[in-house]
Scaffold this active site. Structure first.
Site, short mmCIF file in Angstrom:
data_model
loop_
_atom_site.label_atom_id
_atom_site.label_comp_id
_atom_site.label_asym_id
_atom_site.label_seq_id
_atom_site.Cartn_x
_atom_site.Cartn_y
_atom_site.Cartn_z
N PRO A 7 -11.17 1.72 -4.40
CA PRO A 7 -11.57 2.16 -5.74
C PRO A 7 -10.33 2.60 -6.50
CG PRO A 7 -12.02 3.88 -4.12
CD PRO A 7 -11.51 2.68 -3.35
N GLU A 9 -9.58 4.09 -10.32
CA GLU A 9 -10.05 4.48 -11.65
C GLU A 9 -9.08 4.00 -12.74
OE1 GLU A 9 -8.95 7.67 -13.43
OE2 GLU A 9 -10.44 7.36 -15.00
N GLN A 68 -19.12 5.13 -5.81
CA GLN A 68 -18.38 6.33 -5.41
C GLN A 68 -18.67 7.49 -6.36
OE1 GLN A 68 -13.99 7.22 -5.83
NE2 GLN A 68 -14.06 6.98 -3.61
N CYS A 98 -9.01 12.47 -4.65
CA CYS A 98 -8.40 12.37 -5.98
C CYS A 98 -7.38 13.49 -6.19
CB CYS A 98 -9.48 12.44 -7.06
SG CYS A 98 -8.77 12.25 -8.70
N ASN A 199 -5.70 3.35 5.07
CA ASN A 199 -5.39 3.03 3.67
C ASN A 199 -4.04 3.64 3.29
OD1 ASN A 199 -6.15 4.56 0.63
ND2 ASN A 199 -5.83 2.36 0.77
N GLY A 200 -3.30 2.87 2.48
CA GLY A 200 -2.06 3.38 1.91
C GLY A 200 -0.85 2.53 2.27
N GLU A 201 -0.17 2.02 1.24
CA GLU A 201 1.12 1.31 1.40
C GLU A 201 1.04 0.02 2.19
OE1 GLU A 201 4.03 2.09 -0.22
OE2 GLU A 201 2.81 3.63 -1.19
N GLY A 223 -5.28 -1.27 -1.75
CA GLY A 223 -5.31 -0.87 -3.15
C GLY A 223 -4.30 -1.66 -3.96
C1 LIG Z 1 -4.64 3.96 -10.63
C2 LIG Z 1 -5.34 4.48 -9.39
C3 LIG Z 1 -6.64 4.93 -9.48
C4 LIG Z 1 -7.30 5.40 -8.33
N1 LIG Z 1 -8.61 5.78 -8.41
C5 LIG Z 1 -9.30 6.14 -7.29
C6 LIG Z 1 -10.70 6.39 -7.33
O1 LIG Z 1 -11.36 6.29 -8.39
N2 LIG Z 1 -11.30 6.78 -6.18
C7 LIG Z 1 -10.61 6.88 -4.99
O2 LIG Z 1 -11.21 7.23 -3.97
N3 LIG Z 1 -9.30 6.61 -4.93
C8 LIG Z 1 -8.63 6.22 -6.03
N4 LIG Z 1 -7.31 5.87 -5.94
C9 LIG Z 1 -6.64 5.85 -4.64
C10 LIG Z 1 -6.73 4.42 -4.02
O3 LIG Z 1 -8.08 4.11 -3.73
C11 LIG Z 1 -5.91 4.33 -2.71
O4 LIG Z 1 -6.38 5.29 -1.82
C12 LIG Z 1 -4.41 4.55 -2.96
O5 LIG Z 1 -3.95 3.78 -4.05
C13 LIG Z 1 -3.59 4.20 -1.72
O6 LIG Z 1 -3.77 2.86 -1.37
P1 LIG Z 1 -2.65 1.73 -1.74
O7 LIG Z 1 -1.32 2.26 -1.28
O8 LIG Z 1 -3.13 0.50 -1.01
O9 LIG Z 1 -2.69 1.57 -3.24
C14 LIG Z 1 -6.63 5.43 -7.08
C15 LIG Z 1 -5.30 4.99 -7.02
C16 LIG Z 1 -4.65 4.52 -8.14
C17 LIG Z 1 -3.22 4.03 -8.02
#
Ligand SMILES: Cc1cc2nc3c(=O)[nH]c(=O)nc-3n(C[C@H](O)[C@H](O)[C@H](O)COP(=O)(O)O)c2cc1C
Length: 318
Positions: A7, A9, A68, A98, A199-201, A223
């Protein structure tokens, strides 16, 4: 193994969910967080952020979408979760990650990781309120300013009734700063019986291999990596099956970008649509030199008809 689209936002809205899930390799996706404060939200609030509810909670590609919720009041979250289910949500996901100051100030998101009893109470109330067949899941960071309580938080969520956990392997204070601490995903999985998603990176197949080795997690959530490289889930799924697929070429991606723009033009106000296109295109510059060139042409452009012409040079502008 499951691969989920994270997700995000303000970024992964209905349009991007549609386009990205059509590329393939994604088992499920999640709405942007729907913020619950002190009342039952109207139906329109759900349909705005989760229009797929009107289509059986599936994206056009048939990928299931979860709803969510973000908030801190167990009873209010439970009422909203039950309502979302009545509108067709097949899974309720709860946001405990968040990092936004405004959200944390009103006791929502990652700040709740300081209060494991409250995490437990929220999941328990939501679990009680929604039909037994509908799973309740949770997404957490490792903690607020330290990962030490991550196992305790995860236990609180699982004991409250969460059927799956996604762990964004950073604290709120870490923000989005690399690295992600995948070793903590393993520590969380050690103390709960429910599946834990790492999750992450994860930006590449190699990152996924390292994440799997360090976290031990078979399930992942992607993400920014997937937004920047739309076939990343497909590539990882193939690599896991011992196959190799050729990376998506720019000429295969361009029709998706054009479709994204058509949908943005149709669904968003003209003053917002260009920004959404630039936002995605800027992320694609990480993986595609052609995106760098197109972004340079489009970045200062706010006129929708001129963007039509730049994106579809061979067609008359509509
Ligand atoms: C622009 C943006 C908006 C996000 N919005 C949400 C959200 O609405 N709900 C949520 O649980 N995490 C949100 N996240 C966190 C991502 O779901 C994810 O956990 C985070 O980006 C790490 O994963 P990644 O390194 O693959 O991007 C958001 C992240 C970004 C960058």
């Amino acid at each position: 193994m499951q691969i989920a689209l994270a997700p995000m936002e303000g970024l992964v809205d209905e349009i991007l969910r549609d386009v990205l899930t059509r590329v393939g390799g994604i088992d499920w996706c999640v709405t942007e967080f729907i913020r619950v404060c002190d009342r039952l939200l109207p139906e329109t609030a759900y349909h705005k952020l989760a229009p797929e509810l009107a289509e059986g909670a599936l994206t056009r590609a048939g990928t299931p979408m979860r709803v969510q919720l973000l908030g801190s009041d167990p009873v209010c979250l439970a009422d909203n979760a039950a309502f979302a289910c009545s509108l067709g949500a097949p899974v309720i996901d709860l946001n405990f990650g968040c990092p936004a100051k405004t959200v944390n100030k009103s006791r929502g998101g990652a700040v709740l990781l300081k209060e494991p009893e409250l995490l437990h109470a929220i999941v328990r109330e939501v679990r009680r309120a929604v039909p037994a067949a509908i799973p309740v899941t949770a997404k957490m960071r490792l903690g607020f300013d330290s990962p030490d309580a991550a196992p305790e938080c995860a236990q609180a969520l699982a004991e409250g009734g969460a059927a799956q956990l996604v762990v964004h392997a950073r604290t709120k204070v870490d923000g989005y700063k690399p690295p992600a601490h995948w070793e903590w995903v393993a520590r969380v999985q050690d103390v709960v019986a429910v599946p834990v998603f790492a999750n992450g990176e994860i930006w590449s197949v190699d990152d996924w291999r390292r994440c799997r080795e360090i976290s031990g997690a078979e399930n992942i959530m992607l993400g920014r990596g997937l937004v920047s490289r739309p076939d990343l889930a497909r590539q990882i799924a193939a690599a896991r099956a011992g196959d190799e697929v050729l990376p998506m070429r720019w000429d295969e991606l361009l029709p998706l970008l054009q479709d994204f723009w058509r949908q943005a033009r149709r669904k968003l106000a003209p003053r917002y649509a260009p920004g959404r296109l630039k936002q995605w295109l800027a992320m694609l510059t990480r993986s595609y030199p052609e995106a760098v060139a197109l972004f340079a042409e489009i970045r200062r452009e706010n006129d929708c008809a001129r963007i039509d012409a730049l994106l579809n040079p061979l067609q008359p502008a509509s």
